[in-house]
Scaffold this motif. Structure first.
Motif, short mmCIF file in Angstrom:
data_model
loop_
_atom_site.label_atom_id
_atom_site.label_comp_id
_atom_site.label_asym_id
_atom_site.label_seq_id
_atom_site.Cartn_x
_atom_site.Cartn_y
_atom_site.Cartn_z
N ASP A 1 -63.69 -140.62 23.89
CA ASP A 1 -64.76 -141.23 23.11
C ASP A 1 -65.47 -140.12 22.35
O ASP A 1 -66.26 -139.37 22.92
CB ASP A 1 -65.75 -141.95 24.04
CG ASP A 1 -66.81 -142.74 23.27
OD1 ASP A 1 -67.11 -142.35 22.12
OD2 ASP A 1 -67.33 -143.72 23.81
N PRO A 2 -65.19 -139.97 21.04
CA PRO A 2 -65.76 -138.86 20.28
C PRO A 2 -67.25 -138.97 20.04
O PRO A 2 -67.90 -137.98 19.72
CB PRO A 2 -64.99 -138.92 18.95
CG PRO A 2 -64.57 -140.34 18.83
CD PRO A 2 -64.31 -140.81 20.23
N PHE A 3 -67.84 -140.14 20.22
CA PHE A 3 -69.26 -140.31 19.95
C PHE A 3 -70.10 -140.11 21.20
O PHE A 3 -71.23 -139.63 21.12
CB PHE A 3 -69.49 -141.68 19.31
CG PHE A 3 -68.63 -141.87 18.09
CD1 PHE A 3 -68.90 -141.16 16.94
CD2 PHE A 3 -67.52 -142.68 18.13
CE1 PHE A 3 -68.07 -141.27 15.83
CE2 PHE A 3 -66.69 -142.81 17.02
CZ PHE A 3 -66.97 -142.10 15.87
N ARG A 4 -69.55 -140.44 22.35
CA ARG A 4 -70.24 -140.14 23.60
C ARG A 4 -69.77 -138.81 24.16
O ARG A 4 -70.30 -138.33 25.16
CB ARG A 4 -69.97 -141.24 24.63
CG ARG A 4 -70.65 -142.55 24.28
CD ARG A 4 -70.49 -143.53 25.39
NE ARG A 4 -71.21 -144.75 25.06
CZ ARG A 4 -70.76 -145.97 25.29
NH1 ARG A 4 -69.60 -146.14 25.87
NH2 ARG A 4 -71.47 -147.01 24.96
N ARG A 5 -68.75 -138.24 23.54
CA ARG A 5 -68.16 -136.97 23.99
C ARG A 5 -67.74 -137.07 25.46
O ARG A 5 -68.05 -136.21 26.27
CB ARG A 5 -69.12 -135.81 23.76
CG ARG A 5 -69.31 -135.47 22.29
CD ARG A 5 -70.29 -134.35 22.09
NE ARG A 5 -69.91 -133.17 22.83
CZ ARG A 5 -70.75 -132.21 23.19
NH1 ARG A 5 -72.03 -132.32 22.90
NH2 ARG A 5 -70.32 -131.16 23.86
N GLU A 6 -67.01 -138.14 25.75
CA GLU A 6 -66.50 -138.36 27.09
C GLU A 6 -64.98 -138.42 27.08
O GLU A 6 -64.39 -138.96 26.14
CB GLU A 6 -67.05 -139.65 27.68
CG GLU A 6 -68.54 -139.63 27.94
CD GLU A 6 -69.05 -140.94 28.50
OE1 GLU A 6 -70.15 -140.94 29.09
OE2 GLU A 6 -68.35 -141.97 28.35
N VAL A 7 -64.39 -137.87 28.12
CA VAL A 7 -62.94 -137.89 28.26
C VAL A 7 -62.58 -138.38 29.67
O VAL A 7 -63.17 -137.93 30.66
CB VAL A 7 -62.33 -136.48 28.04
CG1 VAL A 7 -60.83 -136.49 28.34
CG2 VAL A 7 -62.58 -136.02 26.62
N PHE A 8 -61.64 -139.31 29.72
CA PHE A 8 -61.13 -139.80 31.00
C PHE A 8 -59.61 -139.68 30.99
O PHE A 8 -58.97 -139.95 29.97
CB PHE A 8 -61.52 -141.26 31.21
CG PHE A 8 -62.99 -141.48 31.40
CD1 PHE A 8 -63.55 -141.54 32.67
CD2 PHE A 8 -63.83 -141.62 30.30
CE1 PHE A 8 -64.91 -141.73 32.84
CE2 PHE A 8 -65.19 -141.82 30.46
CZ PHE A 8 -65.73 -141.87 31.74
N ARG A 9 -59.05 -139.28 32.11
CA ARG A 9 -57.61 -139.28 32.26
C ARG A 9 -57.24 -140.16 33.45
O ARG A 9 -57.65 -139.88 34.58
CB ARG A 9 -57.05 -137.87 32.47
CG ARG A 9 -55.52 -137.93 32.54
CD ARG A 9 -54.86 -136.59 32.59
NE ARG A 9 -53.43 -136.77 32.52
CZ ARG A 9 -52.54 -135.81 32.74
NH1 ARG A 9 -52.96 -134.59 33.04
NH2 ARG A 9 -51.25 -136.08 32.66
N ASP A 10 -56.50 -141.22 33.16
CA ASP A 10 -56.13 -142.19 34.19
C ASP A 10 -57.36 -142.65 34.97
O ASP A 10 -57.34 -142.78 36.19
CB ASP A 10 -55.09 -141.58 35.13
CG ASP A 10 -53.79 -141.23 34.41
OD1 ASP A 10 -53.43 -141.95 33.46
OD2 ASP A 10 -53.16 -140.23 34.79
#
Length: 226
Positions: free
Chosen positions: A135-144
């Protein structure tokens, strides 16, 4: 995202640049119209933050040339004048948005992200590939489904790789898009950042190295490391 800031007030320009970097947005500064046109000619920018009142070719002239170039670079104009006629003339020149000085950095960041979202309207705001959700706007990354904490630079590099949708991105392009004009082209910062990013994302390795070419998100994780 890489932004060109065209502003002849050094303290303001530097404050904006430093603030954008804290939001993982690479930014270069041009202090006059001539420098702006030169930098636009040799670098690839996603957005331009353009003060109308600058030395050399005016901000209006720079805006006209950006539009005439067909580059499609969105323009956010800055001005001390808040009259509706001034804003109207700016939009007629090709500006995509307008911000009156003084302004809050947070508002500038939100407007830039909104312009970038519009520019890439075919790309969903939240991007997913190979079990990765960014999510580039919340600057969040999730993997699986697992949250992955990244540094600003790691996030910026991953954002470029994910946007390529599995395509190969060269080290030079990563340096250009995730760093700025002051980056040393001979630095090993890209290799170090990609290596650290790969470890943060965990196994199986999601970022594949294409020898002699660059990096890509591997749709079948487990490809070769650098």
């Amino acid at each position: 995202m890489r932004v060109l800031i065209v502003e002849d007030e050094p303290y303001l320009a530097e404050a904006v640049r430093d603030g954008l970097r804290l939001e993982a947005i690479a930014a270069d500064i041009a202090g006059d119209g001539h420098s702006a046109l030169e930098m636009l000619g040799v670098n690839s920018y996603d957005l331009a933050v353009l003060d109308r009142d600058i030395p050399g070719p005016s901000g209006d002239e720079v805006a006209r040339r950006i539009v005439a170039s067909g580059s499609g670079i969105p323009i956010l104009m800055l001005t001390a004048a808040d009259r509706i006629d001034d804003k109207a003339s700016g939009f007629e020149l090709g500006a995509d948005d307008y911000l009156t000085k003084p302004f809050e950095l947070r508002e500038l960041v939100m407007r830039l992200r909104a312009l970038d979202r519009r520019r890439a309207h075919a790309r969903p705001p939240v991007r997913e590939i190979a079990g990765l959700r960014l999510d580039p706007f919340r600057r969040e990354v999730f993997r699986d489904g697992r949250y992955v904490a990244l540094t600003r630079k790691q996030f910026a590099v991953l954002d470029v790789l994910v946007a390529a949708e599995g395509g190969v991105v060269s080290a030079e392009e990563l340096l250009e898009r995730a760093w700025d004009a002051n980056a040393d082209p001979f630095t090993n910062a890209v290799r170090i950042t990609v290596s650290a990013l790969r470890k943060r994302l965990g196994e199986p390795w999601l970022i594949a190295t294409v020898p002699g070419v660059g990096y890509r998100i591997d749709p079948a994780p487990g490809g070769p490391q650098e």
